[in-house]
Design a protein around this motif. Structure first.
Motif, PDB file in Angstrom:
ATOM      1  N   LEU A 180       2.385   9.448  -5.714  1.00  0.00           N
ATOM      2  CA  LEU A 180       2.872  10.796  -5.384  1.00  0.00           C
ATOM      3  C   LEU A 180       4.052  11.178  -6.274  1.00  0.00           C
ATOM      4  O   LEU A 180       4.129  12.321  -6.757  1.00  0.00           O
ATOM      5  CB  LEU A 180       3.272  10.869  -3.907  1.00  0.00           C
ATOM      6  CG  LEU A 180       2.121  10.899  -2.904  1.00  0.00           C
ATOM      7  CD1 LEU A 180       2.659  10.790  -1.479  1.00  0.00           C
ATOM      8  CD2 LEU A 180       1.299  12.162  -3.061  1.00  0.00           C
ATOM      9  N   ASP A 181       4.968  10.257  -6.508  1.00  0.00           N
ATOM     10  CA  ASP A 181       6.119  10.517  -7.372  1.00  0.00           C
ATOM     11  C   ASP A 181       5.666  10.839  -8.795  1.00  0.00           C
ATOM     12  O   ASP A 181       6.142  11.793  -9.406  1.00  0.00           O
ATOM     13  CB  ASP A 181       7.053   9.311  -7.371  1.00  0.00           C
ATOM     14  CG  ASP A 181       8.287   9.537  -8.216  1.00  0.00           C
ATOM     15  OD1 ASP A 181       8.933  10.588  -8.054  1.00  0.00           O
ATOM     16  OD2 ASP A 181       8.595   8.645  -9.035  1.00  0.00           O
ATOM     17  N   LEU A 182       4.731  10.056  -9.306  1.00  0.00           N
ATOM     18  CA  LEU A 182       4.206  10.291 -10.646  1.00  0.00           C
ATOM     19  C   LEU A 182       3.525  11.659 -10.720  1.00  0.00           C
ATOM     20  O   LEU A 182       3.756  12.437 -11.650  1.00  0.00           O
ATOM     21  CB  LEU A 182       3.213   9.186 -11.010  1.00  0.00           C
ATOM     22  CG  LEU A 182       2.539   9.304 -12.380  1.00  0.00           C
ATOM     23  CD1 LEU A 182       3.571   9.148 -13.490  1.00  0.00           C
ATOM     24  CD2 LEU A 182       1.445   8.270 -12.512  1.00  0.00           C
ATOM     25  N   GLY A 183       2.704  11.963  -9.724  1.00  0.00           N
ATOM     26  CA  GLY A 183       1.999  13.239  -9.710  1.00  0.00           C
ATOM     27  C   GLY A 183       2.941  14.428  -9.622  1.00  0.00           C
ATOM     28  O   GLY A 183       2.807  15.403 -10.375  1.00  0.00           O
ATOM     29  N   VAL A 243       0.835  -1.201   0.000  1.00  0.00           N
ATOM     30  CA  VAL A 243       0.000   0.000   0.000  1.00  0.00           C
ATOM     31  C   VAL A 243       0.867   1.247   0.000  1.00  0.00           C
ATOM     32  O   VAL A 243       0.623   2.199  -0.760  1.00  0.00           O
ATOM     33  CB  VAL A 243      -0.976  -0.011   1.205  1.00  0.00           C
ATOM     34  CG1 VAL A 243      -1.616   1.354   1.421  1.00  0.00           C
ATOM     35  CG2 VAL A 243      -2.037  -1.076   1.020  1.00  0.00           C
ATOM     36  N   PHE A 244       1.907   1.273   0.816  1.00  0.00           N
ATOM     37  CA  PHE A 244       2.754   2.455   0.858  1.00  0.00           C
ATOM     38  C   PHE A 244       3.606   2.589  -0.403  1.00  0.00           C
ATOM     39  O   PHE A 244       3.911   3.707  -0.825  1.00  0.00           O
ATOM     40  CB  PHE A 244       3.607   2.473   2.132  1.00  0.00           C
ATOM     41  CG  PHE A 244       2.890   3.178   3.245  1.00  0.00           C
ATOM     42  CD1 PHE A 244       3.045   4.535   3.445  1.00  0.00           C
ATOM     43  CD2 PHE A 244       2.019   2.482   4.058  1.00  0.00           C
ATOM     44  CE1 PHE A 244       2.354   5.183   4.442  1.00  0.00           C
ATOM     45  CE2 PHE A 244       1.322   3.123   5.058  1.00  0.00           C
ATOM     46  CZ  PHE A 244       1.492   4.489   5.258  1.00  0.00           C
ATOM     47  N   MET A 245       3.995   1.472  -1.019  1.00  0.00           N
ATOM     48  CA  MET A 245       4.696   1.554  -2.305  1.00  0.00           C
ATOM     49  C   MET A 245       3.789   2.197  -3.354  1.00  0.00           C
ATOM     50  O   MET A 245       4.236   3.052  -4.131  1.00  0.00           O
ATOM     51  CB  MET A 245       5.123   0.160  -2.775  1.00  0.00           C
ATOM     52  CG  MET A 245       6.344  -0.367  -2.089  1.00  0.00           C
ATOM     53  SD  MET A 245       6.757  -2.066  -2.572  1.00  0.00           S
ATOM     54  CE  MET A 245       6.811  -1.970  -4.319  1.00  0.00           C
TER      55      MET A 245
END
Length: 79
Positions: A63-66, A55-57
């Motif tokens: 978030l990284d993609l966004g 889930v955290f991955m």
């Protein structure tokens, strides 16, 4: 151990260092006090940790993609 014994007095000498054999015996004695989980508990804990990590991955990946797309949009990257 009481607080007075734990803190000691300013003039106390440090305890002598134990040799490796004494250290190993003490480690084994402490490990015998451990309450080890059953196989069922261990399998359950494994799945809980695995789901938590996945889930955290997913969260960090999204978030990284966004933030990456936002940075390209702000700084004028190609498409």
């Amino acid at each position: 151990m009481s607080e007075a014994n734990a803190q000691g007095t300013p003039g106390d000498k440090p305890a002598p260092k134990a040799n490796p054999a004494v250290f190993l015996r003490q480690v084994i004695a402490e490990l015998r006090k451990v309450v080890w989980p059953t196989q069922k508990q261990l399998v359950n804990y494994f799945w809980v940790v695995l789901v938590f990590v996945l889930v955290f991955m997913l969260l960090v990946s999204l978030l990284d993609l966004g933030f990456g797309r936002l940075a390209f949009w702000i700084f004028g990257g190609a498409n």
